[in-house]
Enzyme design. Structure first.
Site, short mmCIF file in Angstrom:
data_model
loop_
_atom_site.label_atom_id
_atom_site.label_comp_id
_atom_site.label_asym_id
_atom_site.label_seq_id
_atom_site.Cartn_x
_atom_site.Cartn_y
_atom_site.Cartn_z
N CYS A 1 0.82 -1.22 0.00
CA CYS A 1 0.00 0.00 0.00
C CYS A 1 0.85 1.27 0.00
O CYS A 1 0.33 2.36 -0.27
CB CYS A 1 -0.95 0.01 1.19
SG CYS A 1 -2.12 -1.35 1.16
N HIS B 1 -2.80 7.43 2.48
CA HIS B 1 -3.33 6.19 1.94
C HIS B 1 -4.62 5.88 2.69
O HIS B 1 -4.71 6.06 3.90
CB HIS B 1 -2.31 5.06 2.14
CG HIS B 1 -2.90 3.70 1.94
ND1 HIS B 1 -3.58 3.37 0.79
CD2 HIS B 1 -2.96 2.61 2.75
CE1 HIS B 1 -4.03 2.12 0.90
NE2 HIS B 1 -3.66 1.65 2.07
N ASN C 1 -10.11 0.49 0.57
CA ASN C 1 -8.65 0.50 0.44
C ASN C 1 -8.29 -0.06 -0.93
O ASN C 1 -8.43 -1.26 -1.17
CB ASN C 1 -8.06 -0.35 1.57
CG ASN C 1 -6.54 -0.43 1.52
OD1 ASN C 1 -5.92 -0.02 0.54
ND2 ASN C 1 -5.94 -0.96 2.57
#
Ligand code: COA
Length: 329
Positions: free
Chosen positions: A116, A256, A286
């Protein structure tokens, strides 16, 4: 401070698949509720690709939009770097598929894996190539089909992830949003808390791995949660100090999008109001390395920042990995 040519983001684009998977949809097949998911994660819905769609398909749409925004032809791209944990296949790289599909026939291509945090890592590599003078135009992509590695019978993980892609064009000069600095970190001792166990050389795909669900994301939510906050705060603080800034001087934090409570806790520890954080997790969940370029695209299209504003991108993911990048808008 790094020396060399200035590297700037001159174009941005994103692409999200049309199909929406809501919390209510999930609650039809799982022991969960919209209320639980919203309260614990901030996520209301996420986008999911149709069967047969791969990361490169999403990436191509985002890349063409970013190139168009930068007024750059595919043939002018020197290098394509794609951050993905859901590549079309283990090899060749997803970047090579993108290169062919967009007609970037003068570009080198490779993928980068930092989960990520991957987009911030890829941006850092692009900045270095451009700052050194080795490259003039780099296409940086974050593209993920997280739905393909998600176990939709596991309520503690499948609620979190979504599909999407974002891309930016990084070019020499100061004709855009300048990448002022990048900071990267990692901690491999914590690798087990967030990973996809099978399908690599350690545990090749087999009937047994598939039957045991080892080709799906495994995460130890609470531990990841704790580590994320610690490292996000640390890497923002470090970036501010190295740029002789106070964290309060950042006009916007673009984190993020992993969990609204992670973002809230990090902002609180940094002493920053939530209004300074860009949040779209409610709509997309996500999307791993796609989340930051998707956010940048929305911010740009919505004209949410002014020229001269100072922004920090910050991400955390499996590895563990984390990173930040200060951008002068
Ligand atoms: N619906 C209803 N209940 C659920 C649920 C769901 N979707 N998922 C888990 N639960 C239950 C658990 O089974 C547990 O029940 P128990 O107390 O009877 O055992 C209870 O809710 C609490 O679970 P817990 O895991 O402690 O919840 P949490 O507050 O830590 O939230 C996550 C779970 C996954 C949302 C949170 O830990 C998280 O976001 N972690 C980081 C996410 C991540 O790894 N992102 C990727 C890296 S960027």
């Amino acid at each position: 401070m790094e020396k060399g040519y200035k590297a700037s983001i001159t174009g941005v684009g994103s692409f999200l698949p049309e199909k929406v998977l809501t919390n209510d949809d999930l609650s039809k097949t799982l022991d969960t509720t919209d209320e639980w998911i919203t309260k614990r994660t901030g996520i209301k819905e996420r986008r999911i690709v149709e069967n047969g769609v791969a990361a490169s398909d999403l990436a191509v749409e985002a890349s063409l939009r970013a190139l168009d925004d930068a007024n750059v032809l595919p043939t002018e791209v020197d290098l394509i770097i794609t951050s993905t944990i859901t590549p079309d296949c283990l090899f060749p790289s997803t970047s090579c598929y993108i290169q062919e599909k967009i007609g970037a026939r003068n570009a080198g291509s490779f993928d980068l894996l930092a989960a990520c945090a991957g987009f911030v890592y890829a941006l850092s590599v692009a900045k270095s190539f451009v700052a050194s003078g080795a490259m003039k135009t780099v296409l940086v992509v974050g593209a993920e089909c997280m739905s393909k590695i998600t176990d939709y019978t596991d309520r503690s993980t499948c609620i979190l992830f979504g599909d999407g892609a974002g891309a930016v064009v990084v070019q020499q000069g100061n004709g855009g949003r300048e990448i002022v600095s990048t900071h990267l970190g990692s901690d491999g001792s914590q690798a087990e808390i967030l990973r996809l166990p099978a399908g690599g050389s350690k545990l090749p795909a087999s009937h047994e791995t598939v039957e045991s669900g080892l080709h799906y994301i495994k995460l130890r939510g609470k531990e990841v949660f704790r580590q994320a906050i610690i490292n996000l705060v640390d890497v923002v603080t470090k970036a501010a100090a190295d740029n002789n800034m106070q964290v309060e001087e950042f006009d916007m934090v673009i984190p993020h999008q992993s969990n609204i409570r992670i973002i809230e806790a990090a902002m609180e520890r940094l002493g920053l109001p939530m209004e300074k954080a860009y949040v779209n997790i409610d709509r997309y969940g996500n999307t791993s390395s796609a989340s930051i370029p998707i956010a940048i695209d929305e911010i740009e299209k919505g004209q949410l920042l002014n020229s001269g504003d100072t922004v920090i991108l910050v991400a955390f993911g499996g590895g563990l990995t984390w990173g930040s990048s200060v951008i002068e808008w």
